[in-house]
Write an enzyme that holds these catalytic residues in place. Structure first.
Site, PDB file in Angstrom:
ATOM      1  N   CYS A   2       9.127  -2.170   3.292  1.00 63.02           N
ATOM      2  CA  CYS A   2      10.002  -2.807   2.290  1.00 63.02           C
ATOM      3  C   CYS A   2      10.145  -2.005   0.987  1.00 63.02           C
ATOM      4  O   CYS A   2       9.276  -1.231   0.626  1.00 63.02           O
ATOM      5  CB  CYS A   2       9.523  -4.207   1.888  1.00 63.02           C
TER       6      CYS A   2
HETATM    7  N1  GLN Z   1       4.585  -7.967   5.591  1.00 67.68           N
HETATM    8  C1  GLN Z   1       5.824  -8.393   5.017  1.00 67.68           C
HETATM    9  C2  GLN Z   1       6.843  -8.730   6.106  1.00 67.68           C
HETATM   10  O1  GLN Z   1       6.616  -8.623   7.257  1.00 67.68           O
HETATM   11  C3  GLN Z   1       6.381  -7.349   4.087  1.00 67.68           C
HETATM   12  C4  GLN Z   1       6.796  -6.145   4.840  1.00 67.68           C
HETATM   13  C5  GLN Z   1       6.994  -4.918   4.037  1.00 67.68           C
HETATM   14  O2  GLN Z   1       6.580  -4.744   2.896  1.00 67.68           O
HETATM   15  N2  GLN Z   1       7.546  -3.996   4.712  1.00 67.68           N
HETATM   16  O3  GLN Z   1       7.916  -9.109   5.795  1.00 67.68           O
END
Ligand code: GLN
Length: 252
Positions: A2
């Protein structure tokens, strides 16, 4: 994992902040420049922002990649705000791909985003959620790590904790209990709080406002990197950094 961004300052359109910049969140969805975990952010996206006369923000979230939603570009062009929080998602393996799992999460005036992961999910839930009222668990928007972390943060906010402390203590506790990465963003439309705990985080303050983002959205001057294990708070044009409270474990 993300990419996310929060902005507070003079009113600007969502498109000005997210789509127009050369390396803005829109482009970061397929070509992030500093992403260490995961390659692209195509598992949904979301934006939250405040109208001048309402303390409760609007949210626009979708389970599709941000580039695949033509309607968002149109809405972003005409929606202006002094405070915007947005994220593009790369779902952690086994986490739900739904719109309800896309940041920002919200409650009342708050918008929240988590960039990272809780290690050992879902077994690690029992270490994290102990002590959390059952009503908080039932209110979770999605059965994913970020929603549980938001429940933990909200519990602290509603006990009256200062936003930076609520984020920092949640990151420290979760990191000690389960390991993982805990970069958070939080706003109520008047201030921003963030943590750097396991992933990149930058900020830039100028006459127009303050931006806090996983990575710079342009190559202009003024971007500063937030050191690992730090709490950032921003309000009234001022940005302050302080260390995350102990105990925390090195991210893995
Ligand atoms: N673990 C969170 C999700 O699955 C955030 C993922 C991320 O930061 N890529 O949405």
């Amino acid at each position: 994992m993300c990419r996310h961004i929060a902005y507070l300052g003079n009113s600007l359109s969502l498109a000005d902040l997210l789509i127009a910049p050369a390396f803005g969140l829109f482009r970061q969805s397929w070509a992030p420049r500093q992403q260490q975990y995961g390659a692209i952010n195509a598992d949904g996206f979301g934006a939250g922002w405040y109208a001048e006369d309402d303390v409760v923000p609007a949210r626009y979230r979708r389970a599709v990649p941000i580039w695949a939603d033509r309607s968002f570009a149109d809405v972003a062009r005409v929606s202006r705000s002094h405070c915007i929080l947005a994220a593009v998602r790369s779902a952690t393996e086994t986490m739900a791909p739904d719109e309800s799992a896309a940041a920002p999460f919200s409650s009342g005036p708050w918008l929240f985003s988590h960039n990272g992961r809780v290690n050992g999910w879902p077994g690690s839930v029992k270490h994290l959620a102990a002590g959390l009222p059952a009503s908080r668990l039932l209110e979770m928007e999605a059965p994913v790590d970020s929603a549980l972390l938001w429940a933990l943060v909200l519990e602290r906010l509603e006990r009256g904790e200062e936003p930076g402390n609520a984020l920092g203590q949640t990151a420290a506790d979760a990191s000690a209990a389960a390991g993982g990465r805990y970069n958070f963003l939080l706003t109520d439309g008047h201030r921003i709080a963030a943590t750097a705990c396991g992933d990149t985080l930058f900020w830039r303050a100028g006459p127009d406002g303050v931006a806090v983002a996983s990575e710079p959205f342009d190559d202009g001057p003024g971007w500063r990197s937030v050191p690992e294990n730090t709490i950032l708070t921003a309000a009234g044009g001022e940005v302050a950094l302080r260390p995350l409270p102990a105990p925390w474990k090195d991210s893995a």
